[in-house]
Scaffold this active site. Structure first.
Site, PDB file in Angstrom:
ATOM      1  N   CYS A   1       1.054  -1.340   0.580  1.00  0.00           N
ATOM      2  CA  CYS A   1      -0.137   0.406   0.283  1.00  0.00           C
ATOM      3  C   CYS A   1       0.837   1.212   0.022  1.00  0.00           C
ATOM      4  CB  CYS A   1      -0.460   0.117   1.300  1.00  0.00           C
ATOM      5  SG  CYS A   1      -1.727  -1.746   1.754  1.00  0.00           S
TER       6      CYS A   1
ATOM      7  N   ARG B   1       4.035   1.188  -6.208  1.00  0.00           N
ATOM      8  CA  ARG B   1       4.132   0.252  -5.544  1.00  0.00           C
ATOM      9  C   ARG B   1       3.290  -0.853  -5.036  1.00  0.00           C
ATOM     10  NH1 ARG B   1       5.900   2.737  -0.868  1.00  0.00           N
ATOM     11  NH2 ARG B   1       5.189   1.473   0.279  1.00  0.00           N
TER      12      ARG B   1
ATOM     13  N   TRP C   1      -2.870  -2.193  -1.304  1.00  0.00           N
ATOM     14  CA  TRP C   1      -2.499  -3.622  -2.091  1.00  0.00           C
ATOM     15  C   TRP C   1      -2.907  -4.515  -0.827  1.00  0.00           C
ATOM     16  CZ3 TRP C   1       1.475  -7.553  -1.590  1.00  0.00           C
ATOM     17  CH2 TRP C   1       1.486  -8.022  -2.207  1.00  0.00           C
TER      18      TRP C   1
ATOM     19  N   ASN D   1      -0.827   1.356   5.841  1.00  0.00           N
ATOM     20  CA  ASN D   1       0.002   0.476   5.220  1.00  0.00           C
ATOM     21  C   ASN D   1       0.720  -0.710   6.576  1.00  0.00           C
ATOM     22  OD1 ASN D   1       1.775  -0.519   3.368  1.00  0.00           O
ATOM     23  ND2 ASN D   1       3.803   0.360   3.708  1.00  0.00           N
ATOM     24  N   GLY D   2       0.027  -2.768   6.318  1.00  0.00           N
ATOM     25  CA  GLY D   2       0.886  -3.441   6.947  1.00  0.00           C
ATOM     26  C   GLY D   2      -0.047  -4.265   8.053  1.00  0.00           C
TER      27      GLY D   2
ATOM     28  N   GLU E   1      18.083 -15.658 -13.214  1.00  0.00           N
ATOM     29  CA  GLU E   1      17.379 -14.093 -12.552  1.00  0.00           C
ATOM     30  C   GLU E   1      16.830 -13.790 -13.863  1.00  0.00           C
ATOM     31  OE1 GLU E   1      16.607 -11.940 -10.373  1.00  0.00           O
ATOM     32  OE2 GLU E   1      16.236 -10.123 -12.289  1.00  0.00           O
TER      33      GLU E   1
ATOM     34  N   LYS F   1      12.866 -12.288 -14.698  1.00  0.00           N
ATOM     35  CA  LYS F   1      12.331 -11.353 -15.239  1.00  0.00           C
ATOM     36  C   LYS F   1      11.058 -11.723 -16.817  1.00  0.00           C
ATOM     37  CE  LYS F   1      13.468  -7.942 -13.240  1.00  0.00           C
ATOM     38  NZ  LYS F   1      14.317  -8.400 -12.199  1.00  0.00           N
TER      39      LYS F   1
ATOM     40  N   GLU G   1       7.730 -12.164 -14.322  1.00  0.00           N
ATOM     41  CA  GLU G   1       7.200 -11.867 -13.256  1.00  0.00           C
ATOM     42  C   GLU G   1       6.686 -10.476 -14.641  1.00  0.00           C
ATOM     43  OE1 GLU G   1       9.210  -9.054 -11.074  1.00  0.00           O
ATOM     44  OE2 GLU G   1      11.187  -9.511 -11.990  1.00  0.00           O
TER      45      GLU G   1
ATOM     46  N   HIS H   1      19.409 -33.943 -15.379  1.00  0.00           N
ATOM     47  CA  HIS H   1      18.380 -34.470 -13.959  1.00  0.00           C
ATOM     48  C   HIS H   1      17.796 -34.893 -14.058  1.00  0.00           C
ATOM     49  CE1 HIS H   1      23.261 -35.469 -13.707  1.00  0.00           C
ATOM     50  NE2 HIS H   1      23.141 -34.428 -13.217  1.00  0.00           N
TER      51      HIS H   1
ATOM     52  N   LYS I   1       6.318  -3.437  -5.664  1.00  0.00           N
ATOM     53  CA  LYS I   1       7.087  -3.485  -5.444  1.00  0.00           C
ATOM     54  C   LYS I   1       8.499  -3.601  -4.116  1.00  0.00           C
ATOM     55  CE  LYS I   1      11.704  -1.550  -7.574  1.00  0.00           C
ATOM     56  NZ  LYS I   1      11.466  -2.453  -8.451  1.00  0.00           N
TER      57      LYS I   1
END
Ligand code: AGP
Length: 615
Positions: free
Chosen positions: A2, A27, A74, A98-99, A486, A490, A493, A509, A610
């Site tokens: 948030c 965010r 969020w 927020n939280g 990575e 990328k 996401e 394997h 973010k």
């Protein structure tokens, strides 16, 4: 995560709130809202969806009030909906938060048992109803806030406005970041610096357990609840570096990818020094202190930061001969790691400086007496305040949810740490180069990044092919393995295409079973004479099963990997130990262009934020 913004002062609050909410969009959010304290009474407008939708809902209204709060949500407690959007309110109190309040359920049940009727599923409404009920019991506004805070468990911050008072705003920091910003006409409170208008000339990062009472004219007082006394805090003049929107770029992510050569050049010029004609690496005194005593290094991070940490392991063990263990922070904190305060150093990688699991790992290490070093991009963030030492990534604000330039800075600094801890003899044995030789080559990397950026046309051809794919495999050996992880992150996401990174020797394997006719397999090839032939044979293993082979390698070995590839990118040559810095750029561009071909929201991919300040 948030976003919170609030204002009290002499100017109308609304334009600042709306602009600030736009700046906080990076965010990640699913709804937004504002509350303005008007003469005629508080006015609340909320909407699901973007801040543009919120603006449409407000269009035409006259809201000149000079005290207000705003929020991008969020969702954690309760689905995205107008009822669950913030501000939440009770009586004359309006709150944005927020939280997470972890004991919310039992508190809500108590209120419902007392006859309270809730309008939302949020823990935020529980907070404001508790404060209002305490006020109705005769306590003042700030006293009621303090008393309720003693009931709330969890990591959160909130901003609460009172419709009728001379001291209309109270800000509380209990774990989620919150800053004060001062300007000539008033004071702002926000989740991060980006929400402040340019006229904010100085800021105060609030600390955990700070409570700020803000007057209608913008004067404020900071109380430390932990010490029950006023906290002197100095205003820090604000650097306006980089906070200037997308400019001519279509997306923040593309802008931030393109900023990397200049960013890296500036970073290296501050870390690589010429002393008596010799190049060496120099960090701040407190960093040198914790590095010099490390006999074993524990690296923790999440997502991209974890991948950077993995690459750091390869570099520090190979170049400095110091054992390194790397953990995903959310695993580290629960697997009961054996920590040795005499020999260990914990390096926490977190560009935001607010990732809950990484902060928890720092706290665990400190509780065990292990020194901590944080590599962080956001100055004033919690990690910088809690670690024993910090190295700033100096990447400038990163608005794209997908980490790009902060990743590059992380792997550059970890490579510098490895070089700082290495000896000339070991370097010569491991790389065939002296420390000065590698550092000379390091200083040329920004120019090689520029060349990598010019490969954008080659990249778009590959991106067009990937955009049609359902699944993509990435593989590499040595330092290219963390890079493969990575590159896969990328891609998945921001394009939502399934992608996995593997060690090149690992496909046979099991994962090789995934390869069928046309499966894209992307191989990374550092110019390492020992690993290139091995990677080429791994590529052939997939080719014989019908893979569509894509390779990204140093032009020094182009003749080895290009003939077996359907598409390839040849990158400017450099010492193998520095190749991931050069190869990171095309991997980022590949994900970016693929997402663009798919018409997706590159800067704000679905479901992601973010910075993940909740567990
Ligand atoms: C990377 O592109 C993602 N945005 C995500 O994996 C991120 O790296 C992770 O959440 C860690 O964030 P931090 O570096 O701020 O701790």
């Amino acid at each position: 995560m948030c976003g919170i913004i609030g204002y009290a002062g002499l100017s109308p609050a609304l334009p600042y709130l709306l602009k600030g909410l736009e700046q906080l969009e990076y965010r990640g959010y699913d709804s937004a809202g504002i509350a303005i304290m008007e003469e005629s009474g508080p006015r609340v407008v909320k909407s699901v969806g973007s801040t543009a939708r919120l603006k449409e809902r407000i269009a035409g209204e006259q809201l000149p009030g000079s005290v207000g709060i705003g929020h991008t949500r969020w969702a954690t407690h309760g689905a995205p909906s107008e009822a669950n959007a913030h501000p939440q309110w009770a009586g004359p109190l309006y709150i944005v938060h927020n939280g997470i309040v972890e004991n919310e359920r039992v508190l809500r049940e108590g209120l419902v048992a007392d006859g309270e009727v809730f309008a939302s599923d949020t823990d935020t409404e529980t907070i404001v109803r508790l404060i209002y009920r305490t006020m109705k019991g005769g306590s003042g506004f700030s006293e009621s806030v303090r008393r309720v805070l003693s009931l709330l468990e969890g990591s959160y911050s909130f901003l609460i406005a009172h419709a009728d008072l001379e001291e209309p705003l109270i800000a509380v920091h209990r774990g989620a970041p919150l800053l004060l910003g001062a300007c000539t006409h008033g004071v702002f409170v926000a989740s991060d610096m980006t929400a402040f208008p340019v006229e904010v000339h100085s800021t105060i990062p609030l600390e955990k357990d700070d409570m700020v009472t803000i007057r209608a004219d913008g004067r404020f007082e900071i109380i430390s609840l932990a010490h029950s006394r006023e906290r002197e805090a100095k205003l820090v003049s604000r650097s306006h570096h980089g906070v200037h929107g997308k400019g001519e770029y279509p997306h923040y992510m593309f802008k931030e990818i393109c900023e990397q050569p200049e960013m890296l050049g500036a970073l290296l010029s501050g870390k690589i020094r010429r002393e008596n004609g010799l190049l060496n690496v120099r960090f701040a005194a407190e960093t040198e202190k914790v590095l010099s005593r490390a006999r074993r290094i524990r690296i923790v991070g999440c997502g991209t930061s974890f991948h950077a940490g993995l690459l750091g392991k390869y570099r520090i063990e190979s170049l400095a001969g110091i054992p390194v263990e790397v953990d995903i922070a959310s695993e580290f904190r629960y697997r009961n790691p054996i920590l040795d305060p005499e020999n260990d150093l914990l390096i926490a990688l977190t560009q935001s400086g607010e990732t809950a699991d990484t902060l928890a790992a720092i706290r665990m290490a400190r509780a065990s007496g292990v020194p901590t070093l944080a590599l962080v991009n956001v100055e004033g963030s919690t990690a910088t305040r809690e670690a024993d030492a910090s190295i700033f990534l100096e990447a400038g604000p990163e608005f794209g949810v997908a980490a790009t330039k902060t990743f590059l800075s992380q792997i550059a600094i970890l490579t510098l740490i490895a070089l700082r801890l290495s000896s000339d003899s070991r370097l010569a044995e491991r790389t065939g180069l002296s420390k000065g030789g590698i550092l000379e080559a390091f200083l040329k990397i920004p120019m090689l990044l520029d060349k990598s950026l010019s490969l954008s046309t080659g990249v778009t051809g590959i991106a067009r092919r990937l955009a049609e794919s359902r699944s993509v495999l990435f593989m590499g050996r040595g330092g290219d393995f963390p890079l493969a992880l990575e590159g896969a992150l990328k891609l998945k996401e921001i394009t939502y295409i399934h992608a996995e990174g593997y060690a090149g020797g690992e496909l046979k394997h099991g994962p090789l079973a995934l390869v069928e006719e046309g499966t894209p397999v992307l191989s990374l090839l550092s110019p390492d004479p020992q690993l290139v032939p091995k990677m080429v044979s791994n590529m052939k293993e997939t080719l014989s099963r019908g893979a569509f082979l894509i390779s990204i390698g140093s032009d020094h070995y182009l003749d080895e990997f290009s003939p077996v590839s359907s598409m390839s990118l040849s990158l400017p040559d450099c010492p193998p130990v520095l190749f991931p810095l050069v190869a990171a750029v095309p991997l980022q561009l590949l994900a970016y262009h693929t997402a663009c071909f798919k018409g997706l929201d590159v800067d704000r991919p679905r479901n992601l934020a973010k910075s993940v300040t909740v567990e």
